[in-house]
Design an enzyme around this catalytic site. Structure first.
Site, PDB file in Angstrom:
ATOM      1  CE  LYS A 165     -17.099  14.039 -41.024  1.00  8.42           C
ATOM      2  NZ  LYS A 165     -16.794  14.662 -40.046  1.00  8.42           N
ATOM      3  CE  LYS A 184     -22.885   9.760 -30.098  1.00 10.10           C
ATOM      4  NZ  LYS A 184     -23.834  10.785 -30.193  1.00 10.10           N
ATOM      5  CB  SER A 196     -20.403  13.548 -19.785  1.00 17.86           C
ATOM      6  OG  SER A 196     -21.777  12.914 -19.662  1.00 17.86           O
ATOM      7  CG  LEU A 197     -24.337  18.048 -18.102  1.00 17.04           C
ATOM      8  CD1 LEU A 197     -25.158  19.037 -18.762  1.00 17.04           C
ATOM      9  CD2 LEU A 197     -23.571  18.599 -16.739  1.00 17.04           C
ATOM     10  CB  SER A 198     -24.464  11.011 -19.142  1.00 20.21           C
ATOM     11  OG  SER A 198     -24.800  11.505 -20.381  1.00 20.21           O
ATOM     12  CG  ASP A 231     -27.575  10.937 -29.735  1.00 21.66           C
ATOM     13  OD1 ASP A 231     -27.723  11.040 -28.691  1.00 21.66           O
ATOM     14  OD2 ASP A 231     -26.565  10.465 -30.217  1.00 21.66           O
TER      15      ASP A 231
END
Ligand code: NAP
Length: 279
Positions: free
Chosen positions: A159, A71, A20-22, A108
């Site tokens: 889905k 999520k 992750s870049l968060s 998001d």
């Protein structure tokens, strides 16, 4: 050290999360605003998920982002849900209040909308590949933007159909469609193609569409940001189309999340530079 003076902890909950870049962008913003806090990675395997949620207060965690595969699972732990969380059925940002109660947001879709705005794209006819977590946020964003048409393809047709039903009841002004084959997306009549699958993250991944489906009026948006140029984007580039990777959406969802965590406006340029996105 009392809890008040202790460094606050924020982070990203998921499994896996190591690429992750968060942390880069949040820690750069926290440092620039001199906020006594750190943003960490919480790689929590499914069997430890409940214990992790129960230990937030003890760990001094005041907020966290949520990624795959939690999520949706996080929803049952939320005391309050934002409008976006209720509509999308997933949360990517959670604020922990002083009583330890959790408040969920989904930034998001808002991040996607903000990036389209910055890119000056006003899509009307959208083709979406994928019907998973990210695709849900993108499709509800398209509904919110009142696009004329949104056509969805996912290899899991159930889905796609379940997403289609939710969108149809929520956004009557947009014509939604689900197709059984990727070629039925009818790209010749679309002005935006969004890839919301992980296909393209690995060098060995197949190319999702063929060059003959492309036309100059099509903007190609790949939610993947690692690699920065997927095979799909390389194809768009080779056909002189306009395109974008997922860094912009990642950046803006982070900006909105930072506001929820700290109540402050983050320094955009510093966050952008930390992400390697450039100003
Ligand atoms: P997800 O929930 O696993 O959803 C991916 C969906 O794509 C699943 O429904 C999957 O079907 C489907 N799929 C996989 N391969 C396919 C193919 N060849 N053709 C059609 N459909 C296919 O994953 P996600 O969380 O939505 O993430 C998707 C991508 O978006 C990831 O690369 C992630 O890094 C990126 N992302 C970017 C941002 C950003 O801010 N830029 C934010 C969120 C996610 P199955 O279930 O059958 O595999």
């Amino acid at each position: 050290m009392s809890l008040k003076t202790k460094e606050k902890i924020y982070g990203l909950l998921g499994f896996p999360v190591k690429h992750s870049l968060s942390p880069r962008m949040h820690n750069a913003a926290l440092a620039a605003l001199k906020i006594k806090a750190k943003y960490k990675l919480f790689p929590i395997p499914p069997q430890e998920f409940k214990n992790f949620i129960a230990s937030l207060k003890v760990k001094n965690i005041y907020g966290f982002n949520v990624t795959y595969p939690y999520k949706e699972e996080i929803l049952s732990f939320l005391k309050t849900k934002s409008v976006e969380v209720k509509k999308i059925g997933a949360a990517n940002t959670v604020v922990v209040d002083r009583f330890g109660k959790l408040h969920g947001f989904n930034t998001d879709g808002l991040g996607f909308i903000q990036d389209l705005k910055v890119l000056k794209i006003r899509p009307q006819k959208v083709a979406l590949i994928g019907a998973g977590g990210a695709a849900k946020a993108v499709s509800f964003a398209c509904g919110k933007l009142k696009v004329q048409e949104l056509c969805i393809y996912d290899q899991d047709k159930f889905k796609a159909l379940s997403l289609f039903k939710k969108l149809n009841s929520e956004y009557p002004e947009t014509k939604f469609d689900v197709v059984r084959r990727i070629t039925d997306l009818d790209l010749a009549k679309k002005d935006l193609l969004v890839n919301a699958t992980p296909v393209g993250m690995q060098a060995t991944d197949a190319l999702l569409i063929s060059g003959r489906d492309l036309h100059p009026g099509l903007f190609v948006y790949d939610l993947i940001y690692s690699p920065r140029e997927t095979k799909l984007l390389a194809l768009a580039k080779a056909h002189n189309l306009n395109f974008a990777n997922g860094l912009g959406m990642l950046f803006y969802q982070g900006v909105f999340a930072f506001r929820h965590f700290t109540g402050k406006n983050p320094p955009l340029k510093i966050m952008q530079e930390a992400l390697g996105k450039g100003a």
